[in-house]
Scaffold this motif. Structure first.
Motif, mmCIF file in Angstrom:
data_model
loop_
_atom_site.group_PDB
_atom_site.id
_atom_site.type_symbol
_atom_site.label_atom_id
_atom_site.label_comp_id
_atom_site.label_asym_id
_atom_site.label_seq_id
_atom_site.Cartn_x
_atom_site.Cartn_y
_atom_site.Cartn_z
ATOM 1 N N VAL A 1 0.837 -1.213 0.000
ATOM 2 C CA VAL A 1 0.000 0.000 0.000
ATOM 3 C C VAL A 1 0.865 1.254 0.000
ATOM 4 N N ASP A 2 0.236 2.383 -0.309
ATOM 5 C CA ASP A 2 0.959 3.654 -0.335
ATOM 6 C C ASP A 2 1.210 4.199 1.065
ATOM 7 N N CYS A 3 0.283 3.960 1.975
ATOM 8 C CA CYS A 3 0.471 4.418 3.351
ATOM 9 C C CYS A 3 -0.398 3.603 4.303
ATOM 10 N N LYS B 1 6.821 2.152 5.295
ATOM 11 C CA LYS B 1 5.748 2.930 4.680
ATOM 12 C C LYS B 1 5.397 4.117 5.581
ATOM 13 N N LYS C 1 -7.580 10.860 0.088
ATOM 14 C CA LYS C 1 -6.437 10.118 -0.454
ATOM 15 C C LYS C 1 -6.899 8.974 -1.348
ATOM 16 N N LEU D 1 -4.748 6.666 -4.177
ATOM 17 C CA LEU D 1 -3.823 5.969 -3.279
ATOM 18 C C LEU D 1 -4.462 4.708 -2.703
ATOM 19 N N THR D 2 -3.626 3.728 -2.349
ATOM 20 C CA THR D 2 -4.095 2.535 -1.647
ATOM 21 C C THR D 2 -3.669 2.666 -0.185
ATOM 22 N N ILE D 3 -4.559 2.287 0.724
ATOM 23 C CA ILE D 3 -4.327 2.525 2.155
ATOM 24 C C ILE D 3 -4.660 1.283 2.973
#
Length: 280
Positions: free
Chosen positions: A26-28, A48, A68, A73-75
Motif C-alpha cells: 500500500v501507499d500508506c 511505509k 487520499k 492511493l491505496t491505504i
C-alpha cells in the motif's frame, strides 16, 4: 482500495502472508498507535508512511483518508492488535466508504474475542461480542439489560483496573454463571482462569484481559428473575432515563410499554412520598 488488516494480538509471528504482502504494497498505513504498529512493521521490514487513526480524531482522519483514496492511493488501516473495528476505531470510516462508494476489504487474522471463546471452554456454538462495559452506572445498567436473557455466550473486554469491579457487576446482574478470565492471548504468559461468577478467582492483574460468560439458560428458575418493579427500580436508581428503562424492561419481560409504565408511575409515587416524609 482500502484494506482493514488484522494484526497479531501478542506473538508477532501470528500474521498472515497476505497481511505482510498488503502492508508492504500500500501507499500508506493508518494505525491506532503508530509507535505501537512500527514494532510490527519493523519486524517484517515494512517501510511505509504511518499516520494516526484513533477514536478521538476519527472523523477528521476519515475525511483525510477519503480524499487520499479518491486521488488513487491505496491505504491499509490497522488497530493496535487484532481485527479493526472490533472495539476499535473504524465504524465512522466504513460509513463514509459506503457513502462515497469506495471499495474496501478485510485482510483476515487474529481476533481476541474469537480466541478467548475457544480458550475459555464455554460454548462456542453461538456467542455475542459485547465489548467494554460502560463506565457510568446508569449506562452500564441499561447496557447489560440487553444481554440478560441472551442464550449465546457473552464476551466482554476489560481493562486491568476495572476487571474486579466488572466481575462483581456481572455476577450481580447475570447470577452464578460459568465464566473465564482469558489473559495475554498468544503471549508468553497466556492464561485461562475458569470459575463461576460470585467466586473470587485468582489471576495476575496485568496484561490484556477478555471475560467470557456463559449465556442465559431458559431452564433457570423464574424465581431468580427480579420482578418488573425491581428491574425498573434498579435501572432508575442507577440513573437511567425512565423512558429508556421502561423500554428495556418491556422488551426483557415481553410486556407492553404501557403496562411497564404503570409500574414506573408507582415507583415515582412511592419515591415522592418517601421524599415528602423525610422532609417532614
Amino acid at each position: 482500495m482500502l484494506y482493514f488488516v488484522a494484526t497479531p494480538i501478542g506473538n508477532l509471528k501470528e500474521i498472515t502472508y497476505r497481511a505482510v504482502e498488503v502492508l508492504g504494497a500500500v501507499d500508506c498505513i493508518y494505525a491506532e498507535n503508530p509507535r505501537h504498529s512500527l514494532v510490527l512493521l519493523n519486524e517484517y521490514g515494512i517501510k511505509k508512511p504511518v499516520f494516526e487513526h484513533q477514536k478521538f480524531s476519527e472523523r477528521e482522519k476519515t475525511a483525510e483518508i477519503i480524499e487520499k483514496l479518491k486521488s488513487g492511493l491505496t491505504i491499509a488501516v490497522v488497530s493496535d492488535a487484532g481485527t479493526p473495528l472490533i472495539s476499535d476505531p473504524g465504524s465512522v470510516l466504513v460509513a463514509e466508504l459506503i457513502k462515497n462508494e469506495l471499495p474496501y476489504t478485510l485482510v483476515n487474522g487474529p481476533c481476541a474475542a474469537v480466541a478467548a471463546v475457544v480458550l475459555s471452554g464455554i460454548n462456542a456454538g453461538a456467542f455475542c461480542m459485547a465489548g467494554f462495559l460502560p463506565e457510568k452506572k446508569g449506562e452500564r445498567e441499561a447496557f447489560i439489560a440487553r444481554f440478560l436473557k441472551l442464550e449465546a455466550t457473552l464476551v466482554f473486554y476489560a481493562a486491568v483496573h476495572d476487571v474486579i469491579k466488572d466481575l462483581a457487576f456481572l455476577h450481580k446482574r447475570l447470577g452464578a454463571r460459568k465464566a473465564a478470565v482469558v489473559r495475554e492471548i498468544s503471549k508468553k504468559f497466556e492464561s485461562v482462569t475458569r470459575f463461576t461468577l460470585g467466586e473470587a478467582p485468582e489471576f495476575p492483574l496485568r496484561g490484556e484481559i477478555v471475560l467470557v460468560i456463559e449465556g442465559y439458560k431458559p431452564q433457570d428458575s423464574a424465581q431468580e428473575r427480579p420482578s418488573v418493579a425491581e428491574a425498573l427500580r434498579t435501572l432508575i436508581d442507577a440513573g437511567a432515563d425512565k423512558k429508556e428503562a421502561v423500554k428495556l424492561v418491556a422488551a426483557e419481560y415481553g410486556m407492553k410499554k404501557s403496562e411497564v409504565y404503570l409500574e414506573s408511575v408507582v415507583i415515582s409515587t412511592k419515591n415522592e412520598k418517601r421524599k415528602t416524609k423525610n422532609e417532614g
